[in-house]
Each structure stands twice: as C-alpha cells, then as structure tokens.
Design a protein around this motif. Structure first.
Motif, PDB file in Angstrom:
ATOM      1  N   PRO A  27      11.706  31.519  28.774  1.00  0.00           N
ATOM      2  CA  PRO A  27      12.683  30.457  29.033  1.00  0.00           C
ATOM      3  C   PRO A  27      12.243  29.112  28.485  1.00  0.00           C
ATOM      4  O   PRO A  27      11.047  28.858  28.269  1.00  0.00           O
ATOM      5  N   PRO A 158      19.988  35.115  29.881  1.00  0.00           N
ATOM      6  CA  PRO A 158      18.927  34.111  29.765  1.00  0.00           C
ATOM      7  C   PRO A 158      18.293  34.025  28.384  1.00  0.00           C
ATOM      8  O   PRO A 158      17.617  33.048  28.077  1.00  0.00           O
ATOM      9  N   ARG A 191      16.700  29.086  29.648  1.00  0.00           N
ATOM     10  CA  ARG A 191      17.201  29.902  28.541  1.00  0.00           C
ATOM     11  C   ARG A 191      16.208  29.887  27.387  1.00  0.00           C
ATOM     12  O   ARG A 191      15.623  28.864  27.066  1.00  0.00           O
TER      13      ARG A 191
END
Length: 265
Positions: A27, A158, A191
């Motif tokens: 992420p 994600p 993300r």
C-alpha cells in the motif's frame, strides 16, 4: 494487502520469458516497471493477475498462494487498467465504470444503488464526473484512459496494475493521466500501484520505486533516483544516456548525442 513474488519464473508452456523475479507491491506506493520491448513486462502482469500460471517460484497475494485463489477473490484485490481501447458496442461512460463493480456482485446480480454511487464516486475522484453520460467510444484517448482508471477505482481493489497507461497519448493527456496516477497511491490511501512504462522520465516525475527489467530478469529495484543511473539506463536500452537536472530541480534522461548529430542548422 501485499503482493509478493519470490524467485518467480514466468512464461508460456515450457518457454521461460523471465525467472528469478523477486519483488513486493504494498500500500501507499507507486512502482514503475521499466524495460525495453520483449523483456517480459506484459507476461509478468498476466502472471500477477492470475491469467497465466507461473512456471516456478512463489507468488502470494495477502499471504496466500495466488494459484489457490478464486478469480473473484483476485479481482477484489487487484484491478487492471489496460491501454485505452474502443469497445465493440456503444456504452455510456457510467456504464463502463460500473463494469468495475462486477467482482463485488453475485452471479446474475444487477448493479445496486451502492454500485452506482461507487462508480460516480470513482468518476469524481478522477475528476471526470461530467463525462458520466457521454459515449465512451467518442471520447479522446486521454479521456478514455481516465475512464478506465475510474473503472479500476470502482472495483475498490487495494492494488492496481496498469499496462502502459500513457501509451499513444498526446503530451497533454499524458500529463493528465500521470497527475491522476500520482494521487492514487498517496500516503494513507492504502492503495498500491504498479505500472509499466517505456519512459524513465515518468518514473522520475512520479518519484516512484522502479523495477528495472532486461532480458527477463530484474536488474535493480529501488527509488527512481537511485536506480535510473546513466550506466543502468544504457545497459537496459543499449544506447548512451545521461541523467541531468533542470534549473527547476527535476531530473530528466537524455541521450548522449554524437557531435556530428548534435549540430543544428
């Protein structure tokens, strides 16, 4: 959510396109996959998406072997943005973005009000909500590419995989798409984005992490400023390159011109 490859081998059947590929995507980061044509970028992406089976090594998504996951589970974790295209049937932009909700729906289910709201929110995030009722096929190449990114966002995955998202775009649209990409993996977004590109300047402008590939192997993995050295770029592309700093402080890659070729009349 983390995607992790360990000594990954990729290819088709018995033909290995690449091997010993080890890297992670997590992420809040943008990773640029950089390399010449034929180095294995597209094959790697197909493997990451579970579209083709790896030939060796490990590939884990959220700690689970990706080969053991259902297609819908992979789609809920990884969204794919292809190069811009024109569909065979006329669709409104909102309809195209709603297609990103497929992984969230059960068999034969119709999009709900929540799905529509998610699609509209994705359009708003990308800044193209005013295009919702337009014919997707009649948009410019840059607008279509932004719609495809909105479709991926509507998927609420994600991780995003982008295959040369600025290919065939003019200069203005290329900058617009890169600007949106820069906001997708901002700190705290949760993300992660991995995109392939032929342009090292894009990796530098995005302050991305770079995975440099050549002949089916990873040459280097790290911050763009560290990986994109003149020596390594020359190794990747087979030409002499230099990295220079502009008066504004930006770093750009330039070919080293021969004195005879550098003369302008």
């Amino acid at each position: 959510m983390k995607l992790e490859a360990t000594e990954l081998a990729i290819g088709y059947g018995r033909e290995r396109i690449g091997e010993n590929l080890s890297f992670t995507l997590g992420p809040d980061e943008i990773v640029c996959l950089l390399g010449p044509n034929g180095c294995g970028k597209t094959t790697l992406f197909k493997t990451l998406l579970g579209l083709i089976t790896r030939l060796g090594g490990k590939l884990e998504l959220g700690g689970a072997d990706i080969s053991r996951l259902a297609r819908q589970d992979i789609a809920r974790a990884i969204a794919y943005v292809p190069q811009a295209h024109v569909p065979p049937f006329p669709f409104e932009v909102l309809e195209v973005v709603l297609m990103g909700r497929t992984s969230q729906l059960g068999a034969f289910a119709q999009p709900s009000a929540r799905d529509r709201d998610a699609a509209l929110a994705a359009l708003d995030t990308i800044g193209i909500e005013h295009l919702a009722g337009r014919d997707y096929a009649r948009l410019s190449g840059g607008q279509r590419q932004l719609v495809l990114i909105a479709r991926a966002l509507a998927q609420e995955a994600p991780l995003l995989v982008m295959d040369e998202p600025t290919a065939s775009l003019d200069f203005g649209n290329r900058l617009a798409v890169l600007d949106r990409i820069a906001t997708l993996a901002r700190r705290g977004s949760g993300r992660g984005v991995i995109l392939s590109t032929h342009d090292p300047d894009q990796a530098l402008s995005l302050s991305a992490r770079v995975i440099a590939m050549s002949k089916g192997r990873v040459l280097a993995d790290g911050p763009a400023a560290d990986v994109l050295t003149p020596a390594r770029l020359s190794e990747i592309y087979g030409i002499s390159l230099t990295v220079e700093r502009t008066p504004s402080g930006r770093r750009i890659c330039l070919p080293e011109l021969q004195s005879s070729a550098a003369t302008i009349t």
